[in-house]
Scaffold this motif. Structure first.
Motif, PDB file in Angstrom:
ATOM      1  N   GLU A 170     -33.836 -58.672   1.734  1.00 28.03           N
ATOM      2  CA  GLU A 170     -34.994 -58.172   2.451  1.00 28.03           C
ATOM      3  C   GLU A 170     -36.253 -58.835   1.905  1.00 28.03           C
ATOM      4  O   GLU A 170     -36.350 -59.109   0.700  1.00 28.03           O
ATOM      5  CB  GLU A 170     -35.118 -56.655   2.253  1.00 28.03           C
ATOM      6  CG  GLU A 170     -34.038 -55.879   2.979  1.00 28.03           C
ATOM      7  CD  GLU A 170     -34.224 -54.387   2.823  1.00 28.03           C
ATOM      8  OE1 GLU A 170     -35.065 -53.985   1.993  1.00 28.03           O
ATOM      9  OE2 GLU A 170     -33.526 -53.637   3.522  1.00 28.03           O
ATOM     10  N   VAL A 171     -37.197 -59.099   2.791  1.00 35.67           N
ATOM     11  CA  VAL A 171     -38.446 -59.726   2.352  1.00 35.67           C
ATOM     12  C   VAL A 171     -39.418 -58.614   1.952  1.00 35.67           C
ATOM     13  O   VAL A 171     -39.986 -57.924   2.798  1.00 35.67           O
ATOM     14  CB  VAL A 171     -39.040 -60.588   3.473  1.00 35.67           C
ATOM     15  CG1 VAL A 171     -40.306 -61.284   2.973  1.00 35.67           C
ATOM     16  CG2 VAL A 171     -38.017 -61.633   3.934  1.00 35.67           C
ATOM     17  N   THR A 172     -39.496 -58.428   0.633  1.00 34.42           N
ATOM     18  CA  THR A 172     -40.359 -57.373   0.089  1.00 34.42           C
ATOM     19  C   THR A 172     -41.124 -57.911  -1.101  1.00 34.42           C
ATOM     20  O   THR A 172     -40.738 -58.920  -1.705  1.00 34.42           O
ATOM     21  CB  THR A 172     -39.529 -56.160  -0.385  1.00 34.42           C
ATOM     22  OG1 THR A 172     -38.779 -56.564  -1.528  1.00 34.42           O
ATOM     23  CG2 THR A 172     -38.564 -55.677   0.677  1.00 34.42           C
ATOM     24  N   PHE A 173     -42.220 -57.254  -1.437  1.00 36.41           N
ATOM     25  CA  PHE A 173     -43.022 -57.667  -2.593  1.00 36.41           C
ATOM     26  C   PHE A 173     -43.991 -56.549  -2.924  1.00 36.41           C
ATOM     27  O   PHE A 173     -44.077 -55.543  -2.225  1.00 36.41           O
ATOM     28  CB  PHE A 173     -43.766 -58.974  -2.297  1.00 36.41           C
ATOM     29  CG  PHE A 173     -44.813 -58.842  -1.221  1.00 36.41           C
ATOM     30  CD1 PHE A 173     -44.447 -58.764   0.116  1.00 36.41           C
ATOM     31  CD2 PHE A 173     -46.169 -58.758  -1.534  1.00 36.41           C
ATOM     32  CE1 PHE A 173     -45.413 -58.629   1.123  1.00 36.41           C
ATOM     33  CE2 PHE A 173     -47.137 -58.623  -0.545  1.00 36.41           C
ATOM     34  CZ  PHE A 173     -46.749 -58.554   0.784  1.00 36.41           C
ATOM     35  N   GLY A 174     -44.744 -56.746  -4.003  1.00 35.28           N
ATOM     36  CA  GLY A 174     -45.816 -55.824  -4.353  1.00 35.28           C
ATOM     37  C   GLY A 174     -45.342 -54.639  -5.177  1.00 35.28           C
ATOM     38  O   GLY A 174     -44.165 -54.257  -5.148  1.00 35.28           O
ATOM     39  N   GLY A 175     -46.276 -54.128  -5.924  1.00 33.38           N
ATOM     40  CA  GLY A 175     -45.978 -52.966  -6.753  1.00 33.38           C
ATOM     41  C   GLY A 175     -45.163 -53.356  -7.971  1.00 33.38           C
ATOM     42  O   GLY A 175     -44.724 -54.500  -8.103  1.00 33.38           O
ATOM     43  N   PRO A 176     -44.989 -52.405  -8.852  1.00 31.85           N
ATOM     44  CA  PRO A 176     -44.309 -52.688 -10.109  1.00 31.85           C
ATOM     45  C   PRO A 176     -42.868 -53.144  -9.908  1.00 31.85           C
ATOM     46  O   PRO A 176     -42.372 -54.006 -10.630  1.00 31.85           O
ATOM     47  CB  PRO A 176     -44.345 -51.345 -10.851  1.00 31.85           C
ATOM     48  CG  PRO A 176     -45.237 -50.444 -10.064  1.00 31.85           C
ATOM     49  CD  PRO A 176     -45.458 -51.010  -8.734  1.00 31.85           C
TER      50      PRO A 176
END
Lengths: 654, 370
Positions: B257-263
């Motif tokens: 899945e294309v995800t990002f951001g956050g810790p």
């Protein structure tokens, strides 16, 4: 269909004939001319051709700009030009007649398709009345023949539409002219079978039209005589007819073959050079790779990349393309890699006259780069000579590790002549050698800019060779090591080394054709030297021949090598009281000769998109001879004015 | 009329085939980074991103396991194009924008070479854009490294085809009105078969992308964000700061899945837009609430549309910057096809042309003998 003269019509021998086929650019005149030429060549006549067509693919039908023509001269002796003026004009419509009438000498024969001389077609080109009927052509021998309707009639049984049937009119005309000049038609039948084999209806139509044209000549009483031109005496050998572009492509293949290298062509289509790309792209079987690049720069870039990899790199173009390739050509000079750039010159500047011929890229070839970037320049002189010139260009490139510009032009490219076939086994082998690790002394680094003391060539160190890894590029190189160098003295040395390498290319001495040179004709050499280069060879030679017949003492020489010049060229120029240099530009070679040798050569120039006529040059020669300076021995008239300016065409504002 | 070219099957052109034909090192032989260091003094400005790329390339080339003399680097003009001088391989520093043309002739004529093109945003996307596009269209088997610092370095600080609109430079004192190229979009539009983006400062990512690019058969296009400390210093700083990077860098991974951001790198997700075209970034919580599922990245998709949509997340403000391999698909390489046609013609004729064969060619159909 008989191929020999029959008893029905009287047959008259001729020593030479000039025929011009002219019609709309869609009428198939180039094909008709080609076929007539092929049959003429097969008969053993010597010949020369001049195709002349508009740049538009299909200009509006029936208009003057849309006229396409093909001229061929054939003879029972050696022929040097396609002829100054046609003896016979085949005019497929009023536009073709009108466009070509100014070139037609009185007494010439006109064969015109009377069907095409409709009121509308006549008025389109400004004929108030029908010249075939109004007596305005009375000084010509006019044969008004309903070529179209007879063709349609002959094909009636085939059930073709009228338009389709009319398309074969050119074959009818070819059949008629073949009969009239006793040409065989077997080769054309074979050609048509090959071309239309898969479309039997079209094939049948063409064959029937060809036959009908022949039969018409045989049965009609329109033509009281037919003609024969006997074969020309020629050196023993096997011959074919060849155009300059084909011969040039073959010369490149032969050079790669004799050098045992693959040939890689990078090219972008441009008139009139494209046929070299077309020809080479069909020769994969001979180890030829052709890349149709996205532009001229990519074409030469690919060729240079292939040369770096160890192939014979070639790029083909015409004038505007040479301009675009200039920067990469400079890189080739700096990298010192072998490369052949073919420039098939056409009328300029800019898009100029794309389908017409000119010799005006000489200075661009020599100097059209930034910096001191000398390279050898070679020029072809006749269609068949394109083969030898290409081989020579490749030899120089590979021997000296340098780009070479090979100059042809539109006249050579599309013109054709009989070619005595060389034997490949007898062609000079071109020796090349890739550097190997053995060339590097122990404990030393490879020196990519070390030089062969004889040729000043640097080693050809192709990637994949262990121990020779090196980095080169367009930045100035240190002599020997090839490292980047900004050292002023090194740059000066490298500039001079590159120039010395090109100056040192071995070039044969000038061959001067001077029957008076040995004193055997009671003199001390000719009064005039006519010096040319490139495709003017034919018209110059014809004019020199004619001038000699008229008693003039004229010597002739023709340059294959434009850079470097032959070592004895200065001596040759200085040994004649007067030197005439005809060129299809405004005097580019003359400029070089004057600058290099301080010899007061005289230009004769014309830039009309057409080859010189021999008559024009004959007059120029006569003029020059008449004004030849008095020699120290008192021979010849004295000279009053030593300057030679550009000759403007008559009627131009001076 | 067209001809069935007898194209190779995908198995012959797939992953790992990029170096097919290039001689391998002998059994037991290996190279090190030092083998690839040329004895030229490196002359880039202090702090130039090119140093990092050079070090990564020198460090990674030994991993290819091919003979050093069969590697060729070709470059154009610009700071990045000095690259070949600093590598102890074969190298050619050619002319502005034209390196792909030189590489074309070289790669076509020499299947035994591993050919690289090093170019910059000015060299490759301005004067040489046409050549780059056509090289990718043809799918020549080379690897193109495009160093993008969004400025002209060697000509001293003019805006480049990737500079943001409004960029103030020596030649645009009132701000550039040119719209910039997105190099990845451009490459995908040209249907390049391998398209990736990486950063000069992320050695591990850079090396991984280079390895995949080298092993890909066909044109591999790798955009490398690269800092110019003199004329465009800090252009990519927001991607180099740890916190900022986490919020902006979208690391693409095949099948994920294309995800990002956050810790945890999962606070933001990339989902298909509701209005039809393209993709957009929403918070994971919002996506889940609306029942929207994240895009799963598939670089092997034949249709480049999805990869193109991902490339459009990018903007010159670098709000979301996808990095990694956008596209990696198998398609026959141009040079293989060109050679196959020549080889087929030669073998159909029974081998290389002899003198007699050439005599026959010269004679043609219609000859006569005197």
């Amino acid at each position: 269909m008989p191929t020999a003269p029959t008893a029905s019509t009287e047959s008259t021998p001729l020593d030479h004939v000039v025929i011009r086929f002219a019609g709309d650019s869609g009428d198939g005149m180039q094909l008709t001319g080609d076929r007539f030429t092929a049959e003429t060549a097969a008969l053993g006549n010597d010949l020369a051709t001049l195709p002349n067509f508009p740049a538009e693919i299909r200009a509006p039908a029936g208009t003057l700009p849309g006229v396409s023509s093909f001229q061929v001269q054939f003879a029972d002796h050696d022929v040097l030009t396609p002829g100054d003026a046609p003896d016979v004009l085949v005019a497929m419509n009023p536009a073709a007649l009108k466009a070509n009438l100014p070139d037609l000498p009185h007494g010439a024969t006109v064969v015109a398709d009377s069907d095409a001389f409709t009121k509308r077609a006549l008025s389109k080109v400004g004929f108030a009345s029908n010249p075939l009927e109004d007596g305005s052509l009375e000084s010509y021998r006019v044969h008004a023949v309903p070529l179209t309707s007879m063709t349609v009639e002959a094909l009636a049984e085939l059930g073709l539409g009228r338009k389709d049937a009319e398309r074969s009119t050119n074959m009818f005309a070819l059949g008629l002219l073949s009969w009239l000049y006793s040409r065989p038609t077997d080769g054309t039948r074979r050609f048509l079978e090959q071309k239309f084999g898969r479309r039997p209806a079209i094939l049948e139509a063409n064959l029937r039209a060809l036959e009908a044209g022949w039969s018409f000549g045989e049965t009609t009483e329109t033509f009281a005589v037919r003609y024969e031109v006997a074969p020309a005496p020629a050196a023993a050998g096997t011959y074919r007819n060849v155009t300059g572009n084909t011969a040039l492509a073959y010369g490149l293949v032969a050079a790669a073959h004799t050098a045992r290298l693959p040939l890689v062509l990078g090219s972008y289509p441009i008139t009139p050079a494209s046929d070299i790309l077309h020809t080479l792209s069909g020769l994969k079987r001979y180890g030829v790779t052709t890349l149709q690049a996205e532009d001229e720069i990519a074409g030469i870039g690919a060729a240079l990349g292939a040369a770096y990899g160890g192939a014979l790199g070639v790029t083909t173009t015409s004038g505007p393309g040479l301009s675009l390739k200039a920067e990469m050509l400079g890189l080739a000079v700096a990298l010192e890699l072998p490369l052949v750039l073919v420039d098939v010159q056409r009328g300029g500047p800019s898009t100029g006259l794309p389908t017409k011929t000119e010799q005006a890229d000489l200075l661009q070839a020599l100097f059209g780069r930034h910096g001191e970037a000398p390279l050898p320049v070679v020029a072809a002189s006749t269609p068949a000579d394109c083969f030898d010139a290409a081989h020579e260009a490749a030899r120089i490139a590979l021997t000296y590790m340098t780009p070479v510009v090979l100059l042809s032009d539109g006249y050579l490219a599309n013109g054709s002549e009989p070619w005595r076939l060389p034997s490949v086994a007898d062609l000079p082998r071109i020796r090349t050698r890739f550097a190997s690790a053995d060339d590097v002394p122990e404990e030393e680094h490879f020196r990519p800019y070390s030089r062969n003391p004889g040729t000043l060539a640097r080693p050809w160190a192709v990637p994949g060779t262990p121990g020779l890894a090196h980095r080169i590029g367009g930045l100035e190189k240190a002599d020997g090591t090839g490292e980047i160098s900004y050292d002023p003295d090194n740059h000066d040395r490298m500039v001079r080394l590159r120039a010395a390498k090109v100056d040192g290319v071995d070039v044969p001495d000038v061959e001067v054709d001077d029957p008076w040179a040995d004193g055997s004709h009671g003199g001390e050499g000719a009064d005039l030297l006519v010096l040319g280069w490139g495709s003017t060879f034919g018209p110059i030679s014809a004019a020199v021949r004619a001038a000699r017949r008229g008693g003039a003492r004229v010597a002739q020489a023709h340059l294959r090598h434009l850079n470097p010049f032959p070592a004895d060229l200065g001596d040759v120029l200085r040994s004649y009281p007067r030197v005439l240099v005809p060129e299809m530009n405004l005097g580019q070679l003359a400029l070089l000769l004057r600058a290099r040798y301080l010899v007061d050569v005289e230009s004769h120039t014309s830039v009309r998109g057409l080859p010189f006529t021999s008559g024009e040059l004959e007059r120029a020669i006569a003029d020059a001879v008449r004004h030849a300076p008095r020699r120290p021995d008192g021979r010849g008239p004295s000279r009053t004015n030593g300057t030679a300016g550009t000759r403007l065409p008559q009627g131009s504002p001076a | 009329m067209s001809i069935d070219l007898g194209l190779p099957s995908p198995s012959q052109v797939g992953p790992g085939q990029g170096l097919r034909g290039v001689p391998s090192l002998a059994e037991g032989e290996s190279l090190t980074r030092k083998d690839f260091v040329a004895n030229n003094e490196v002359r880039w400005c202090p702090g130039c991103g090119d140093y990092a790329v050079l070090a990564a390339v020198q460090g990674f080339l030994p991993d290819l396991g091919v003979k050093r003399e069969n590697i060729v680097f070709v470059s154009g003009i610009g700071c990045s194009s000095r690259f070949p001088y600093y590598l102890d391989t074969y190298g050619v520093h050619s002319i502005h924008g034209r390196a792909p043309t030189f590489a074309t002739g070289l790669a076509v004529s020499r299947p035994d070479l591993d050919v690289w093109v090093v170019t910059g945003d000015g060299d490759g996307l301005s004067i040489g854009a046409g050549h780059l596009l056509h090289t990718m269209r043809r799918n020549l088997n080379i690897t193109v490294l495009l160093f993008n610092n969004r400025i002209y370095g060697l000509t001293k600080g003019q805006y480049s085809p990737t500079s943001e609109t409004g960029k103030v430079t020596k030649s645009t004192p009132a701000g550039s009105v040119d719209g910039p190229f997105n190099p990845v979009s451009l490459a995908l539009g040209a249907e390049a078969t391998f398209v990736a983006r990486t950063l000069d400062s992320d050695r591990a990512h850079l090396t991984d992308v280079l390895r995949q690019a080298a092993e890909h058969r066909g044109t591999s296009f790798v955009e490398i964000y690269q800092n110019c400390p003199i004329f465009n210093d800090g252009a990519f700083d927001v991607l180099k700061d740890k916190d900022e990077a986490a919020a902006r860098l979208v690391r693409l991974a095949a099948g994920e899945e294309v995800t990002f951001g956050g810790p945890d790198g999962r606070s933001q997700v990339v989902v298909p837009r509701l209005d039809g075209g393209g993709v957009e970034v929403v918070s994971r919580s919002a996506a889940e609430a609306a029942g929207r599922t994240p895009v799963v990245h598939d670089p092997t998709a034949e249709d480049p549309s999805a990869a193109f949509a991902l490339s459009r997340l990018d903007d010159t403000a670098m709000g979301h910057v996808p990095v990694g391999v956008f596209r990696s698909v198998a398609r026959p390489a141009y040079d293989d096809l060109v050679r196959a046609q020549v080889d087929a013609a030669v073998s159909a004729a029974g081998g290389p042309a002899t003198d007699a064969d050439l005599d026959a060619l010269l004679a043609g159909q219609d000859t006569w003998t005197v």
